[in-house]
Motif scaffolding. Structure first.
Motif, PDB file in Angstrom:
ATOM      1  N   GLY A 162     -10.411  25.831 -16.163  1.00 54.02           N
ATOM      2  CA  GLY A 162      -9.422  25.183 -15.318  1.00 54.02           C
ATOM      3  C   GLY A 162      -8.030  25.642 -15.700  1.00 54.02           C
ATOM      4  N   PRO A 163      -7.038  25.433 -14.831  1.00 59.59           N
ATOM      5  CA  PRO A 163      -5.679  25.933 -15.108  1.00 59.59           C
ATOM      6  C   PRO A 163      -5.121  25.504 -16.454  1.00 59.59           C
ATOM      7  CG  PRO A 163      -5.849  25.189 -12.831  1.00 59.59           C
ATOM      8  CD  PRO A 163      -7.143  24.803 -13.497  1.00 59.59           C
ATOM      9  N   ALA A 164      -5.306  24.239 -16.830  1.00 57.63           N
ATOM     10  CA  ALA A 164      -4.767  23.769 -18.110  1.00 57.63           C
ATOM     11  C   ALA A 164      -5.477  24.442 -19.281  1.00 57.63           C
ATOM     12  CB  ALA A 164      -4.891  22.257 -18.209  1.00 57.63           C
ATOM     13  N   ALA A 165      -6.815  24.543 -19.206  1.00 61.50           N
ATOM     14  CA  ALA A 165      -7.565  25.194 -20.286  1.00 61.50           C
ATOM     15  C   ALA A 165      -7.239  26.676 -20.359  1.00 61.50           C
ATOM     16  CB  ALA A 165      -9.065  24.988 -20.069  1.00 61.50           C
ATOM     17  N   ARG A 167      -4.443  28.114 -19.530  1.00 57.03           N
ATOM     18  CA  ARG A 167      -3.106  28.245 -20.129  1.00 57.03           C
ATOM     19  C   ARG A 167      -3.175  27.995 -21.635  1.00 57.03           C
ATOM     20  NH1 ARG A 167      -1.087  24.464 -17.564  1.00 57.03           N
ATOM     21  NH2 ARG A 167      -0.772  25.686 -15.656  1.00 57.03           N
ATOM     22  N   ARG A 168      -3.922  26.998 -22.028  1.00 59.34           N
ATOM     23  CA  ARG A 168      -4.003  26.624 -23.439  1.00 59.34           C
ATOM     24  C   ARG A 168      -4.699  27.701 -24.268  1.00 59.34           C
ATOM     25  NH1 ARG A 168      -6.557  22.399 -22.561  1.00 59.34           N
ATOM     26  NH2 ARG A 168      -8.677  23.023 -23.127  1.00 59.34           N
ATOM     27  N   ARG A 169      -5.728  28.340 -23.706  1.00 56.28           N
ATOM     28  CA  ARG A 169      -6.539  29.266 -24.486  1.00 56.28           C
ATOM     29  C   ARG A 169      -6.112  30.731 -24.338  1.00 56.28           C
ATOM     30  NH1 ARG A 169     -12.612  27.731 -23.199  1.00 56.28           N
ATOM     31  NH2 ARG A 169     -12.922  29.602 -24.446  1.00 56.28           N
ATOM     32  N   GLN A 175       0.213  35.324 -21.443  1.00 55.61           N
ATOM     33  CA  GLN A 175       0.496  34.230 -20.526  1.00 55.61           C
ATOM     34  C   GLN A 175       0.986  34.735 -19.166  1.00 55.61           C
ATOM     35  OE1 GLN A 175       0.604  30.569 -20.874  1.00 55.61           O
ATOM     36  NE2 GLN A 175      -0.890  30.945 -22.515  1.00 55.61           N
ATOM     37  N   ASP A 201     -14.229  25.010 -20.208  1.00 54.12           N
ATOM     38  CA  ASP A 201     -12.943  24.481 -20.681  1.00 54.12           C
ATOM     39  C   ASP A 201     -13.009  24.132 -22.168  1.00 54.12           C
ATOM     40  OD1 ASP A 201     -12.109  24.763 -18.114  1.00 54.12           O
ATOM     41  OD2 ASP A 201     -11.803  22.638 -17.698  1.00 54.12           O
ATOM     42  N   ASP A 202     -14.095  23.476 -22.557  1.00 49.32           N
ATOM     43  CA  ASP A 202     -14.358  23.191 -23.969  1.00 49.32           C
ATOM     44  C   ASP A 202     -15.468  24.143 -24.400  1.00 49.32           C
ATOM     45  OD1 ASP A 202     -15.133  22.309 -26.457  1.00 49.32           O
ATOM     46  OD2 ASP A 202     -15.107  20.175 -25.923  1.00 49.32           O
TER      47      ASP A 202
END
Length: 212
Positions: A162-165, A167-169, A175, A201-202
């Motif tokens: 997903g977008p948040a994951a 970006r985080r990973r 980026q 995501d996880d």
């Protein structure tokens, strides 16, 4: 879309069983499998797991990464070092993939696949030897942005973040590529286009659509 929790081990075994039972849609003597996803999703890891599982089943796998088929720096960086549209449209040498990877695996092909073509760090040809994939062998091509290019895959697996994951990973230096993956979602919809969707995501707790 309903997703079910699954372990990487069970996912690998289930996919390997499915691959082992497939026949190429065009009558080729080889199977061609995509493991698609952003670098942060770990496509190389899943492709490697599948290769090991297929060997146990008596199949001959060949793992090829699109990172070995980047275009020369003069072409990749024509519009700057961090242009997301260039990354989307022009970083990966799709012509070379057709010629050196898919062409030899067409019906009546030679089975002689070039595992990589370009060393991006040195910005020169790798001069790697061709790999001989015997009849019944399985190409496992992994990397980003693989779908929507008409490559003749017999099975496609998309590892989705997903977008948040995402970006985080994604590491800081990469980026700038995130808009390219947003465009990929909009234009290709890989989560819908792939035969198998894996939500990662996880990384400790993947989930999948059951190969539906």
């Amino acid at each position: 879309m309903r997703l079910e929790p699954i372990s990487w081990e069970r996912l690998t075994d289930t996919l390997a069983d499915r691959i082992d039972g497939l026949k190429a849609e065009d009558g080729s003597a080889w199977l061609r499998v995509a493991v698609d996803g952003a670098p942060a999703a770990g496509t190389a890891d899943l492709a490697g797991r599948l290769a090991d599982a297929l060997r146990v089943r008596g199949r001959s796998p060949l793992v090829v990464g699109t990172q070995g088929f980047l275009r020369p720096a003069s072409l990749r960086f024509e519009y700057g070092h961090r242009d997301a549209d260039s990354y989307y449209d022009g970083w990966f040498d799709t012509g070379a993939l057709w010629r050196e990877v898919f062409g030899p695996l067409d019906p009546g092909g030679t089975g002689r696949v070039l595992p990589d073509l370009w060393d991006a760090a040195a910005d020169r040809a790798t001069r790697s030897a061709y790999a001989e994939l015997p009849p019944g062998g399985v190409l496992l091509l992994h990397g980003p942005l693989l779908l929507g290019k008409w490559f003749p895959f017999d099975l496609t697996v998309h590892l989705r973040l997903g977008p948040a994951a995402l970006r985080r990973r994604t590491v800081d230096d990469e980026q700038w590529t995130l808009p390219a993956f947003a465009r990929y979602d909009d234009e290709v919809a890989p989560a819908d286009a792939a035969d198998v969707l894996v939500r990662a995501d996880d990384p400790r707790h993947p989930a999948w659509n059951g190969g539906a």
